[in-house]
Design an enzyme around this catalytic site. Structure first.
Site, mmCIF file in Angstrom:
data_model
loop_
_atom_site.group_PDB
_atom_site.id
_atom_site.type_symbol
_atom_site.label_atom_id
_atom_site.label_comp_id
_atom_site.label_asym_id
_atom_site.label_seq_id
_atom_site.Cartn_x
_atom_site.Cartn_y
_atom_site.Cartn_z
ATOM 1 N N GLU A 45 35.117 38.052 37.875
ATOM 2 C CA GLU A 45 36.771 38.095 37.114
ATOM 3 C C GLU A 45 36.983 38.245 35.846
ATOM 4 O O GLU A 45 36.847 36.629 35.114
ATOM 5 C CB GLU A 45 37.973 38.380 38.067
ATOM 6 N N LYS A 107 46.443 44.277 32.648
ATOM 7 C CA LYS A 107 45.800 43.500 33.918
ATOM 8 C C LYS A 107 45.306 45.364 34.587
ATOM 9 O O LYS A 107 45.684 46.451 35.321
ATOM 10 C CB LYS A 107 46.433 42.893 34.330
ATOM 11 N N VAL A 127 40.429 41.469 41.323
ATOM 12 C CA VAL A 127 39.577 41.305 42.191
ATOM 13 C C VAL A 127 38.632 42.643 42.749
ATOM 14 O O VAL A 127 37.485 43.134 42.821
ATOM 15 C CB VAL A 127 39.899 40.617 43.374
ATOM 16 N N ASP A 159 54.399 46.165 49.816
ATOM 17 C CA ASP A 159 53.715 45.304 48.034
ATOM 18 C C ASP A 159 52.309 44.820 49.068
ATOM 19 O O ASP A 159 52.513 43.503 49.555
ATOM 20 C CB ASP A 159 54.696 44.121 47.368
ATOM 21 N N SER A 161 47.938 44.168 48.255
ATOM 22 C CA SER A 161 46.951 44.275 46.591
ATOM 23 C C SER A 161 46.037 45.189 47.200
ATOM 24 O O SER A 161 45.744 45.805 48.234
ATOM 25 C CB SER A 161 46.766 42.592 46.984
ATOM 26 N N ALA A 162 45.957 45.839 45.651
ATOM 27 C CA ALA A 162 45.027 46.575 46.527
ATOM 28 C C ALA A 162 43.251 46.327 46.808
ATOM 29 O O ALA A 162 42.592 47.005 47.389
ATOM 30 C CB ALA A 162 44.018 47.360 45.248
ATOM 31 N N ASP A 163 42.933 44.899 46.237
ATOM 32 C CA ASP A 163 42.494 43.855 46.938
ATOM 33 C C ASP A 163 41.718 44.003 48.009
ATOM 34 O O ASP A 163 40.386 44.178 48.792
ATOM 35 C CB ASP A 163 42.126 42.864 46.340
ATOM 36 N N LYS A 180 45.798 33.924 47.507
ATOM 37 C CA LYS A 180 46.736 32.592 47.418
ATOM 38 C C LYS A 180 47.859 32.813 47.727
ATOM 39 O O LYS A 180 48.540 33.964 48.606
ATOM 40 C CB LYS A 180 47.468 33.140 46.261
#
Length: 336
Positions: A45, A107, A127, A159, A161-163, A180
């Site tokens: 990435e 980003k 990611v 909230d 992540s789209a990951d 993380k």
């Protein structure tokens, strides 16, 4: 897809992966040749370059990770956007430009790709978007530092992540040092289970939390070798499952950050983010930067070490997976 050469009398018939032509996707000659010849390729990435570290550490780390992938027998393919062009296999000059731009670059998660292309922007791929672009280029293995996940306080903000969603719909195996630690790890693993994403941890029954090797949460599955993961990838391919897999590799214990120091830094950074009203895609970069400042660089040092370790393991996995695909082709030929 795979096609076979006409010379089937050879000791090992040649085969190639032929990529569907996509005018918007620029694959470097080295990466394209490696894919066509069935050689192991590892996607990397670029958000870690643009938003994850400061210059010149970001540039040096990116080039060192590519070197480690090569040293361990695979071809690196760093993915990013350069003036609106989607590139798989950035040059050293492009990596340097992106590193110097830092947060001035966009980003880019999946939703941002079309916008960045249309506006001819430079962008670091997350990611989620790296998975998507790697798959479009024909790459099945992707190395990163850590994936995004469910943010703390999810019940109030929603909230996540789209990951996580990308892992459920794109057949790419992601090698990371877990989730993380600034995130809600138990909720992240619950969501991955709901989305049908296999999560396996390397040589540990405990799931890692990025900066340290043990999050205190048990991993859904564990493996002792990259060969096992390659076999799982092959099985998922045979089952025609559309999603990917999360392969968590704990940071080596001698390289991990002090758990208590990082934990205290995270708690303080979270309070600051809340008081400052930091939201959305700005949360993770803000928290990582503040945790690094509060731990006096300890978290950043661990970050560099874990991505290097992931690169080594990712190259090994890519080699084993390529061997399995070649064996599959050989079996197809022998049964004709």
């Amino acid at each position: 897809y795979i096609y076979l050469s006409s010379n089937r009398s050879a000791p090992f018939p040649k085969f190639k992966y032929k990529m569907e032509s996509k005018s918007w996707l620029e694959v470097s000659p080295e990466v394209k040749q490696a894919l066509e010849e069935g050689k192991p390729v590892v996607a990397l990435e670029s958000t870690i370059i643009s938003h994850g570290m400061q210059y010149p550490v970001n540039k040096d780390t990116a080039l060192e990770v590519e070197r480690i992938v090569r040293e361990n027998g695979a071809i690196p393919a760093t993915i990013g956007l350069c003036a609106g062009k989607v590139k798989v296999g950035l040059s050293h000059e492009e990596i340097d430009t992106l590193a110097q731009m830092g947060a001035k670059a966009r980003k880019c998660s999946r939703r941002d790709l079309g916008i960045a292309m249309a506006k001819k922007e430079w962008g670091g791929t997350t990611v989620a978007s790296t998975m998507y672009l790697a798959h479009k280029a024909g790459i099945s293995i992707f190395v990163t530092g850590g994936i995004g996940g469910v943010h703390r306080g999810y019940e109030k903000t929603l909230d996540a992540s789209a990951d996580l969603y990308e892992l459920s719909q794109t057949p790419v195996t992601v090698i990371s040092a877990g989730v993380k630690s600034i995130l809600d790890i138990p909720k992240t693993l619950e969501m991955l289970e709901t989305l049908g994403v296999p999560v396996v941890t390397y040589k540990s029954v405990m799931f890692p939390d990025f900066f340290t090797s043990d999050s205190g949460v048990k991993s859904p599955f564990s493996v002792e070798s990259t060969q096992e993961v390659a076999e799982m990838m092959k099985a998922n391919r045979l089952l025609e499952l559309k999603g990917g897999m999360l392969f968590s590799v704990p940071v080596p214990k001698e390289k991990e950050a002090a758990g208590l120091v990082v934990k205290e830094g995270i708690e303080d950074a979270l309070k600051e983010a809340d008081s400052l009203g930091v939201k959305g895609p700005e949360v993770t970069p803000f928290l990582l930067k503040r945790v690094n400042e509060l731990t006096k660089g300890e978290s950043s040092r661990a970050n560099v070490e874990l991505i290097k370790n992931n690169a080594k393991i990712g190259a090994e996995l890519a080699i084993n997976y390529c061997k399995l695909l070649k064996e599959q082709v050989r079996n197809i030929i022998n049964h004709e």
